[in-house]
Design an enzyme around this catalytic site. Structure first.
Site, PDB file in Angstrom:
ATOM      1  N   GLU A 114       9.313   1.811  11.325  1.00 39.54           N
ATOM      2  CA  GLU A 114      10.391   2.797  11.162  1.00 39.54           C
ATOM      3  C   GLU A 114       9.712   4.158  11.195  1.00 39.54           C
ATOM      4  OE1 GLU A 114      12.287   5.461  10.057  1.00 39.54           O
ATOM      5  OE2 GLU A 114      12.875   4.630   8.096  1.00 39.54           O
TER       6      GLU A 114
ATOM      7  N   GLU B 198      10.038  15.953  15.124  1.00 41.70           N
ATOM      8  CA  GLU B 198      10.523  15.774  13.763  1.00 41.70           C
ATOM      9  C   GLU B 198       9.839  16.795  12.856  1.00 41.70           C
ATOM     10  OE1 GLU B 198       9.532  12.096  11.743  1.00 41.70           O
ATOM     11  OE2 GLU B 198      11.619  11.885  11.138  1.00 41.70           O
TER      12      GLU B 198
ATOM     13  N   LYS C 104       0.886  -1.169   0.000  1.00 39.35           N
ATOM     14  CA  LYS C 104       0.000   0.000   0.000  1.00 39.35           C
ATOM     15  C   LYS C 104       0.922   1.217   0.000  1.00 39.35           C
ATOM     16  CE  LYS C 104      -1.895   3.076   1.715  1.00 39.35           C
ATOM     17  NZ  LYS C 104      -1.702   4.468   1.231  1.00 39.35           N
TER      18      LYS C 104
ATOM     19  N   VAL D 270       0.581   6.917  13.206  1.00 44.44           N
ATOM     20  CA  VAL D 270       0.103   5.767  12.433  1.00 44.44           C
ATOM     21  C   VAL D 270       0.857   4.502  12.859  1.00 44.44           C
ATOM     22  CG1 VAL D 270      -0.252   4.811  10.126  1.00 44.44           C
ATOM     23  CG2 VAL D 270      -0.609   7.249  10.524  1.00 44.44           C
ATOM     24  N   GLY D 271       2.117   4.649  13.223  1.00 43.71           N
ATOM     25  CA  GLY D 271       2.893   3.492  13.684  1.00 43.71           C
ATOM     26  C   GLY D 271       2.219   2.797  14.858  1.00 43.71           C
TER      27      GLY D 271
ATOM     28  N   GLY E 294       6.639   5.403   8.509  1.00 44.64           N
ATOM     29  CA  GLY E 294       5.783   6.583   8.476  1.00 44.64           C
ATOM     30  C   GLY E 294       5.773   7.274   9.816  1.00 44.64           C
ATOM     31  N   SER E 295       4.664   7.917  10.118  1.00 42.07           N
ATOM     32  CA  SER E 295       4.580   8.751  11.317  1.00 42.07           C
ATOM     33  C   SER E 295       4.396   7.912  12.586  1.00 42.07           C
ATOM     34  CB  SER E 295       3.406   9.714  11.175  1.00 42.07           C
ATOM     35  OG  SER E 295       2.209   8.981  11.051  1.00 42.07           O
TER      36      SER E 295
ATOM     37  N   CYS F 186      13.864  10.310   7.034  1.00 41.54           N
ATOM     38  CA  CYS F 186      13.779   9.838   8.429  1.00 41.54           C
ATOM     39  C   CYS F 186      15.099  10.074   9.142  1.00 41.54           C
ATOM     40  CB  CYS F 186      13.478   8.350   8.468  1.00 41.54           C
ATOM     41  SG  CYS F 186      12.087   7.897   7.461  1.00 41.54           S
TER      42      CYS F 186
HETATM   43  P1  ADP Z   1       2.847  11.225   7.002  1.00 38.61           P
HETATM   44  O1  ADP Z   1       2.147  11.749   8.230  1.00 38.61           O
HETATM   45  O2  ADP Z   1       4.270  11.555   6.967  1.00 38.61           O
HETATM   46  O3  ADP Z   1       2.099  11.441   5.734  1.00 38.61           O
HETATM   47  P2  ADP Z   1       1.776   8.635   7.466  1.00 38.61           P
HETATM   48  O4  ADP Z   1       2.248   7.844   8.614  1.00 38.61           O
HETATM   49  O5  ADP Z   1       0.431   9.289   7.561  1.00 38.61           O
HETATM   50  O6  ADP Z   1       2.919   9.671   7.184  1.00 38.61           O
HETATM   51  O7  ADP Z   1       1.793   7.787   6.136  1.00 38.61           O
HETATM   52  C1  ADP Z   1       2.671   6.735   5.864  1.00 38.61           C
HETATM   53  C2  ADP Z   1       1.900   5.618   5.177  1.00 38.61           C
HETATM   54  O8  ADP Z   1       0.901   5.150   6.093  1.00 38.61           O
HETATM   55  C3  ADP Z   1       1.130   6.050   3.916  1.00 38.61           C
HETATM   56  O9  ADP Z   1       1.175   4.985   2.970  1.00 38.61           O
HETATM   57  C4  ADP Z   1      -0.273   6.234   4.423  1.00 38.61           C
HETATM   58  O10 ADP Z   1      -1.254   6.026   3.425  1.00 38.61           O
HETATM   59  C5  ADP Z   1      -0.365   5.129   5.467  1.00 38.61           C
HETATM   60  N1  ADP Z   1      -1.396   5.359   6.479  1.00 38.61           N
HETATM   61  C6  ADP Z   1      -1.875   6.530   6.962  1.00 38.61           C
HETATM   62  N2  ADP Z   1      -2.823   6.320   7.882  1.00 38.61           N
HETATM   63  C7  ADP Z   1      -2.966   4.974   8.009  1.00 38.61           C
HETATM   64  C8  ADP Z   1      -3.780   4.113   8.822  1.00 38.61           C
HETATM   65  N3  ADP Z   1      -4.656   4.605   9.686  1.00 38.61           N
HETATM   66  N4  ADP Z   1      -3.620   2.783   8.689  1.00 38.61           N
HETATM   67  C9  ADP Z   1      -2.715   2.264   7.837  1.00 38.61           C
HETATM   68  N5  ADP Z   1      -1.934   3.014   7.043  1.00 38.61           N
HETATM   69  C10 ADP Z   1      -2.046   4.346   7.111  1.00 38.61           C
END
Ligand code: ADP
Length: 477
Positions: free
Chosen positions: A246, A379, A171, A228-229, A224-225, A280
């Site tokens: 990560e 960050e 994804k 969301v992590g 990612g963030s 990162c």
């Molecule tokens: P940023 O805040 O830097 O955009 P995110 O952590 O939101 O980083 O995004 C990193 C990845 O996680 C992207 O592919 C995004 O679509 C995906 N993502 C965002 N929200 C969710 C979620 N609730 N569940 C799973 N994947 C997600």
């Protein structure tokens, strides 16, 4: 119109819905992608599961490795096309985009080459027994990719998974995923059997959440963030599957008074402006020994003033940031730091020729930033560098370790004792001595501690993460 790949076929979302793709270069819509959701994710997971008991699952490790090598060659053959796509989608300078494709090809080369070199063990046990430790794939692995280095991150995440024989569902990020969709097409062209590599584009909360929460996946790789992590780890816990996270960092440079200051200053600037700070591992904190603080930050400031921001075609040091909310975020940090009274030591310059509607920010170097301030703790994910001073080694280590993050750090000193003591005391996943970053560093195990996440990517450790073992105990008398 871009398309997804599920079960070896190019397709649109089952719902027929699409998302607009805007270029950060000028804010204009230039492409559409399928808005995949839970239904498409389910189809992709089923296809991956079927692949494991089909042609893909029956390939030998050598055959898997050869397919990956072929994909590596195809990436190299299509490198310019991929780089143009990546530059338009993310806004990065062409040189950076081109380099990303070199690293992408390298991921498939390195892990393709490793596919048939990872083997199990024979374990000495009681007389009359033979014990074999088999190394096996995890099954269906889920890969949620960020937008900062879409192609590179996809390579980093899926190459070890494919090498170990997993079937993958990707994804990519809604903000930048065109290169990822194209890589999946190239994989078909390379001859990967249907279902080995599936990709579903869409929104994080829809397609991403559906993938992370799918009951039939065996592993999640997420970059990612932090916010969301945490959701990803909760989703993984629900079905008791393993995940790697990560989640970024606030990586420090520790510059001691005996360092090679010229080399350190050049590297420090490069380490924060790379990919417009959307990395990162960005070196976003600059800790400098008090005795050389004024001299060294002046040197850094001199170089920082030379930083130029422009479009991919202008091919300067930085491009725009990825979207308007990222632009606002970076500007907010800059305004808050100014309001707090931290001196602006230098700023880069946005080329006057950039489109007015693009998402450009001004690279900024702040001095005398307290380590407990938001700028030193959070960050930014932009080209903003926070400098501060330390008195001695112990103070430097305390400052360096004094954030929630722990991804990377650099030690600048000509003294072997300082280098080793400090490297050992730093709480992070990678330490560079008299250098910073690794231009991909495909071979080097990578990942964080503390809030930077857990699990290791890159290098042979990634192959361990993406596989499991089975202990086979045989009594033969
Ligand atoms: P940023 O805040 O830097 O955009 P995110 O952590 O939101 O980083 O995004 C990193 C990845 O996680 C992207 O592919 C995004 O679509 C995906 N993502 C965002 N929200 C969710 C979620 N609730 N569940 C799973 N994947 C997600």
């Amino acid at each position: 119109m871009a398309h997804m790949i599920i079960a070896g076929k190019a397709c649109q979302a089952i719902s027929g819905q699409t998302l607009e793709v805007r270029s950060p270069v000028d804010g204009l819509v230039f492409e559409h992608i399928p808005r995949g959701d839970a239904k498409d994710i389910d189809a992709a997971v089923r296809a991956a599961r079927a692949a494991l008991s089909g042609e893909w699952g029956n390939l030998s490790a050598t055959e898997r490795g050869r397919l990956m090598m072929k994909l590596s060659f195809l990436v190299t053959e299509h490198a310019e096309e991929l780089a143009l796509l990546e530059a338009r989608d993310t806004g990065k300078p062409m040189t950076t985009a081109r380099n990303d494709m070199v690293v992408l090809a390298r991921y498939f080369e390195f892990f393709g080459g490793a596919a048939d070199k990872v083997h199990g063990e024979v374990i000495p046990f009681l007389n009359g027994y033979q014990v074999n430790l088999l190394r096996e794939p995890l099954g269906v692995t889920a890969h949620i990719i960020p937008w900062n280095y879409p192609a590179q991150m996809m390579g980093r995440s899926i190459a070890p998974a494919l090498a170990m024989g997993n079937a993958v569902v990707v994804k990519p990020a809604e903000d930048a995923c065109l290169s990822c969709l194209r890589i999946a097409e190239l994989a078909l062209l390379a001859g990967f059997p249907a279902g080995a590599l599936n990709i579903v584009s869409g929104i994080g909360e829809e397609a991403g959440a559906a993938l992370a929460n799918h009951p039939d996946i065996n592993f999640i790789s997420f970059t990612g963030s932090n916010e969301v992590g945490v959701l990803i780890q909760q989703a993984a816990a629900k079905h008791a599957v393993k995940c790697t996270l990560e989640l970024g960092g606030k990586s420090p440079h520790l510059v001691f008074e005996d360092a090679n200051l010229e080399l350190a200053a050049t590297t420090v600037v490069r380490g924060i402006i790379q990919n417009t700070g959307q990395t990162c591992t960005a070196g976003s904190r600059l800790l400098v020994q008090q005795s050389i603080y004024d001299r060294f930050v002046a040197l850094v400031a001199e170089k920082f003033k030379q930083v130029r921001v422009g479009t991919p075609e202008m091919n300067l040091d930085c491009g725009p940031v990825v979207n308007p909310s990222q632009q606002q975020r970076v500007n907010r940090f800059i305004e808050q730091a100014k309001a707090a009274g931290y001196p602006v030591l230098a700023q880069g310059q946005i080329d006057p020729g950039v489109p007015a509607a693009g998402y450009y920010v001004t690279p900024t170097l702040f001095g005398h930033v307290p380590n407990d301030s938001p700028l030193a703790q959070q960050e930014v994910f932009g080209p903003v560098l926070a400098a501060m001073s330390f008195t001695d080694e112990a103070h430097a280590i305390a400052l360096a370790n004094g954030t929630d993050y722990g991804l990377l750090a650099a030690v600048w000193s000509e003294n072997g004792g300082t280098q080793q003591r400090v490297a050992k005391a730093l709480k992070c996943g990678q330490v560079f001595i008299n250098s910073f970053g690794a231009g991909g560093g495909v071979e080097l195990p990578f990942g964080g501690v503390k809030r930077s996440g857990h699990g290791r990517e890159k290098g042979f450790l990634a192959l361990e993460e993406m596989s499991t073992t089975k202990t086979v105990v045989q009594f033969h008398g």
